[in-house]
Structure formats: structure tokens, C-alpha cells
Design a protein around this motif. Structure first.
Motif, PDB file in Angstrom:
ATOM      1  N   GLU A   1      -3.416   6.583  -1.025  1.00 34.27           N
ATOM      2  CA  GLU A   1      -4.065   5.708  -1.688  1.00 34.27           C
ATOM      3  C   GLU A   1      -5.645   5.731  -1.026  1.00 34.27           C
ATOM      4  O   GLU A   1      -5.707   5.991   0.134  1.00 34.27           O
ATOM      5  CB  GLU A   1      -3.647   4.423  -1.828  1.00 34.27           C
ATOM      6  CG  GLU A   1      -2.466   4.056  -2.439  1.00 34.27           C
ATOM      7  CD  GLU A   1      -2.124   2.375  -2.712  1.00 34.27           C
ATOM      8  OE1 GLU A   1      -1.383   2.359  -3.645  1.00 34.27           O
ATOM      9  OE2 GLU A   1      -2.721   1.838  -2.158  1.00 34.27           O
TER      10      GLU A   1
ATOM     11  N   ARG B   1      -6.918   0.671  -4.557  1.00 27.20           N
ATOM     12  CA  ARG B   1      -6.832  -0.797  -4.138  1.00 27.20           C
ATOM     13  C   ARG B   1      -7.782  -1.498  -3.538  1.00 27.20           C
ATOM     14  O   ARG B   1      -8.624  -0.712  -2.667  1.00 27.20           O
ATOM     15  CB  ARG B   1      -5.495  -0.776  -2.982  1.00 27.20           C
ATOM     16  CG  ARG B   1      -4.832  -1.986  -2.731  1.00 27.20           C
ATOM     17  CD  ARG B   1      -3.628  -1.788  -1.791  1.00 27.20           C
ATOM     18  NE  ARG B   1      -2.614  -0.926  -2.478  1.00 27.20           N
ATOM     19  CZ  ARG B   1      -1.618  -1.522  -3.258  1.00 27.20           C
ATOM     20  NH1 ARG B   1      -1.679  -2.816  -3.378  1.00 27.20           N
ATOM     21  NH2 ARG B   1      -0.976  -0.920  -3.821  1.00 27.20           N
TER      22      ARG B   1
ATOM     23  N   HIS C   1      -6.695  -7.337  -4.709  1.00 33.39           N
ATOM     24  CA  HIS C   1      -6.221  -8.684  -4.074  1.00 33.39           C
ATOM     25  C   HIS C   1      -7.275  -9.556  -3.878  1.00 33.39           C
ATOM     26  O   HIS C   1      -8.253  -9.305  -2.967  1.00 33.39           O
ATOM     27  CB  HIS C   1      -5.631  -8.111  -2.602  1.00 33.39           C
ATOM     28  CG  HIS C   1      -4.644  -7.160  -2.842  1.00 33.39           C
ATOM     29  ND1 HIS C   1      -3.151  -7.275  -3.074  1.00 33.39           N
ATOM     30  CD2 HIS C   1      -4.488  -5.718  -2.592  1.00 33.39           C
ATOM     31  CE1 HIS C   1      -2.436  -6.370  -3.350  1.00 33.39           C
ATOM     32  NE2 HIS C   1      -3.176  -5.205  -2.964  1.00 33.39           N
TER      33      HIS C   1
ATOM     34  N   VAL D   1      -8.659   3.031  -0.262  1.00 32.92           N
ATOM     35  CA  VAL D   1      -8.552   1.353  -0.241  1.00 32.92           C
ATOM     36  C   VAL D   1     -10.238   1.006  -0.126  1.00 32.92           C
ATOM     37  O   VAL D   1     -10.664   1.590   0.668  1.00 32.92           O
ATOM     38  CB  VAL D   1      -7.833   0.837   1.028  1.00 32.92           C
ATOM     39  CG1 VAL D   1      -7.874  -0.700   0.893  1.00 32.92           C
ATOM     40  CG2 VAL D   1      -6.372   1.106   0.593  1.00 32.92           C
TER      41      VAL D   1
ATOM     42  N   ARG E   1      -3.626  -5.981 -11.560  1.00 32.51           N
ATOM     43  CA  ARG E   1      -3.933  -4.683 -11.731  1.00 32.51           C
ATOM     44  C   ARG E   1      -4.961  -4.656 -13.140  1.00 32.51           C
ATOM     45  O   ARG E   1      -5.061  -5.353 -13.932  1.00 32.51           O
ATOM     46  CB  ARG E   1      -2.531  -3.997 -12.427  1.00 32.51           C
ATOM     47  CG  ARG E   1      -2.630  -2.435 -12.731  1.00 32.51           C
ATOM     48  CD  ARG E   1      -1.322  -1.911 -13.085  1.00 32.51           C
ATOM     49  NE  ARG E   1      -0.656  -1.752 -11.973  1.00 32.51           N
ATOM     50  CZ  ARG E   1       0.631  -2.178 -11.973  1.00 32.51           C
ATOM     51  NH1 ARG E   1       1.074  -3.119 -12.524  1.00 32.51           N
ATOM     52  NH2 ARG E   1       1.273  -2.185 -10.629  1.00 32.51           N
TER      53      ARG E   1
ATOM     54  N   THR F   1       0.658  -1.283   0.075  1.00 32.95           N
ATOM     55  CA  THR F   1       0.019  -0.077  -0.090  1.00 32.95           C
ATOM     56  C   THR F   1       0.907   1.315  -0.056  1.00 32.95           C
ATOM     57  O   THR F   1       1.908   1.308   0.740  1.00 32.95           O
ATOM     58  CB  THR F   1      -0.836   0.071   1.235  1.00 32.95           C
ATOM     59  OG1 THR F   1      -1.759  -1.293   1.115  1.00 32.95           O
ATOM     60  CG2 THR F   1      -1.727   1.245   1.299  1.00 32.95           C
TER      61      THR F   1
ATOM     62  N   ASP G   1      -2.892 -11.252  -7.151  1.00 33.64           N
ATOM     63  CA  ASP G   1      -3.028  -9.847  -7.138  1.00 33.64           C
ATOM     64  C   ASP G   1      -3.040  -9.328  -8.548  1.00 33.64           C
ATOM     65  O   ASP G   1      -2.101 -10.063  -9.422  1.00 33.64           O
ATOM     66  CB  ASP G   1      -1.720  -9.277  -6.653  1.00 33.64           C
ATOM     67  CG  ASP G   1      -1.454  -9.465  -4.938  1.00 33.64           C
ATOM     68  OD1 ASP G   1      -2.391 -10.111  -4.396  1.00 33.64           O
ATOM     69  OD2 ASP G   1      -0.327  -9.300  -4.458  1.00 33.64           O
TER      70      ASP G   1
END
Length: 330
Positions: free
Chosen positions: A183, A249, A276, A185, A328, A179, A326
Motif C-alpha cells: 500500500e 490509505r 482513517h 499511505v 472507504r 494496512t 474508518d
């Protein structure tokens, strides 16, 4: 028995020297006499004056509850080698053959682990939309609320009313390290906040959603306990929240059903953001089924995904593992 007698101010230096030489007698307590300390030794030691002294034997502490538990020999091989510790509560899984001896097992755990105050057995699997299990009280205090400490945070919770796994502490720290400051989350299945509270130490803002009102109640308490006022608790179905939040995230810690919420996760992540994802996979092929589902949902939404990391988190059942992927999103 033989002893080395030294002034108190030299005691620690002497202790290290005797250990280094391998002559310090084990199993005895050190003796103090006015301004001197006496160390029991196995024989003469160059450079030290020896005296005669009597020492008390140290009580040998067992390393495992299995060393002291009072159960028949025939069932001892069935005793679990590990159990979960949440705060000062132990939760153990007992096969049917050991259930009649639950009280003895609970008392043995309390005897060996002095910091544990209550012992429960798992009475059912984790089930229902709130992901909780029935617990059977074995020994110690008959309470289910505790404060668990991990990764520098405190989490108040009731083990009978919310889902929590202490075995994911390492995984939570892995996500914390990834992290970045600033950010946003989105913790889709936040529970009492083990991810949310930890990540809030770095992130600008954490949206923490859960369906279980008890989990959100404890989450709100944990926000106060850890002074993480940048955590926004959200009580409700994540499907109604998805898309209204745009995060850098997204945490999908619902391994049994995470694939059912991929659309919601993909709608909630910013371009270039990371998801995630957690699931269960068979030993021979841990990731491919999950990756196929991720690609399919992304394709439906006109998005591209890039897989960044695949991890075997922990064993879940025979030849089954809790896994993490994980990826993107572009």
C-alpha cells in the motif's frame, strides 16, 4: 526462622513447588550458601528437610507515587491517578490547588518509577498551529528530549516542541493491522512519525506531512533510527500537498480540526481506498455530526463513502471522547 535448603540446580523447581503449596514466606529475600539455596517457609513441608536460618526482609516498593508523596492530607484526594510517560519523561496535569506542591509530587514520581528521569507539569493546553503546550519542570533532569518506545519502534522527540500522545499506541497498532503490504499511505498530520514509522514496516511507501519544522526534523531522525527509508517526510501545509499524492490509505490524526481537511483527504485517496478520520464527539452522540460532514464533502466531489468502523478511542474531556471513523471511498 524455618527454611528449606536445596542444591542450586533444584532451586527453581523447589521455588515453584513451595509457591504451589502456599508455604513460601513472603517479604523475605532468598539466601544463598555456597552450592545451596535456602527458601524461608511458614512451616514444615513434606518431602523437604528443614533448617533454621536468618533472612533479610525485602523493602516493600510502593505501587503509586500517591503512597509516598509529601503533601497535606486535605489535598491528597486531588492527586491525579495517572500521567503520561513519554520515553523517560513524565508529564502530569495538576489542578491549581496542587501546583504549590509540584516539586514534592515530581520527586515522589521519581522515587516510585525508577526509569523516569524528568517530571513536568502541563502549563497550558495544546494550542497553536504546531499543537504544543507549555511545560513546567517539577523534578529530575531539566530536559525535554527523549526516545520513546512503542509497538517495536523508537521515536526521538522533544515534548516541548512537538505534539505526541503515548495514549494512542493501541490505536496506531489497530491501523497497522489493517494496512496491507504494497500500500501507499498518506499520513496528513504525521508529527514525529508514530503512525508513519510503524506503517512503513508493512506499506510500500508512506508520505508523512507536517507543518511543524521541529516535528519533521525529528521525523527524519526517526526514519534513520528505525531504518524505514520508505517514509517520505514532507514539511508544509497539507493543503498544498493534497491531490498530488494518491494513496490507498489516508490517516487524519488531527481530531480538533480534521473536518476542515476532508476535501484534501478525499482528493488524495485512490478509488477503493480507506480514510482513517479522527474527531471529538459528545458522549450521547459520538459519530453522527462527523459522518454528516464526511458525506457532505464526498457529495460535493461526486464521491460515495462506505463507513467501515466506528470507534471510541479514549476519553478527552468530561463526557467528550476522541473518536475514530474508518470509511472507504468510491
Amino acid at each position: 526462622m524455618l527454611a528449606v535448603k536445596v542444591p542450586k540446580k533444584e532451586a527453581e523447581k523447589t521455588r515453584r513447588k513451595l509457591l504451589e503449596l502456599g508455604v513460601l514466606s513472603k517479604g523475605y529475600s532468598v539466601k544463598r550458601e555456597e552450592d545451596f539455596v535456602l527458601f524461608p517457609v511458614t512451616g514444615p513441608v513434606d518431602g523437604f528437610e528443614l533448617v533454621e536460618a536468618e533472612f533479610e526482609r525485602l523493602e516493600k516498593r510502593p505501587h503509586s507515587y500517591r503512597e509516598v508523596v509529601d503533601v497535606p492530607e486535605k489535598v491528597k484526594p486531588l492527586l491525579p491517578s495517572s500521567f503520561d510517560i513519554i520515553g523517560d519523561i513524565a508529564i502530569i496535569e495538576l489542578p491549581d490547588e496542587l501546583k504549590p506542591y509540584g516539586k514534592a509530587i515530581g520527586e515522589a514520581i521519581l522515587k516510585v518509577h525508577r526509569h523516569i528521569k524528568a517530571v513536568f507539569a502541563k502549563g497550558s493546553k495544546v494550542e497553536g498551529e504546531y499543537r504544543v503546550r507549555e511545560l513546567v519542570h517539577l523534578a529530575g533532569e531539566n530536559r525535554t528530549e527523549t526516545i520513546h518506545r512503542e509497538n517495536g519502534i523508537r521515536l526521538k522527540l522533544d515534548v516541548a516542541k512537538v505534539y505526541f500522545s503515548p495514549r494512542l499506541a493501541t490505536e496506531r497498532m489497530r491501523i497497522f493491522r489493517k494496512t496491507r503490504p504494497g500500500e501507499v499511505v498518506f499520513d496528513m498530520f504525521a508529527g514525529v512519525g508514530p503512525y508513519s514509522i510503524l506503517l512503513a514496516k508493512k506499506a510500500k511507501l508512506v508520505f508523512a506531512c507536517d507543518l511543524n519544522p521541529w516535528a519533521v526534523r525529528y521525523l527524519e531522525e526517526n526514519v534513520r533510527l528505525n531504518k524505514t527509508n520508505n517514509v517520505i517526510p514532507v514539511l508544509g501545509d497539507v493543503r498544498k500537498v493534497a491531490g498530488k499524492i494518491k494513496a490507498d490509505r489516508v490517516i487524519m490524526n488531527l481530531p480538533k480540526f480534521a473536518d476542515r481537511f476532508l476535501r484534501e483527504a478525499l482528493l488524495s485517496v485512490k478509488p477503493g481506498g480507506v480514510i482513517h478520520y479522527y474527531g471529538f464527539g459528545p458522549e450521547g452522540d459520538l459519530f453522527s455530526e462527523h459522518e454528516a460532514k464526511i458525506k457532505a464533502v464526498a457529495r460535493e466531489l461526486g464521491l460515495n463513502v462506505e463507513f467501515l468502523e466506528r470507534r471510541k478511542v479514549r476519553p478527552y474531556a468530561p463526557r467528550q471522547f476522541n473518536i475514530a471513523i474508518d470509511f472507504r471511498v468510491e
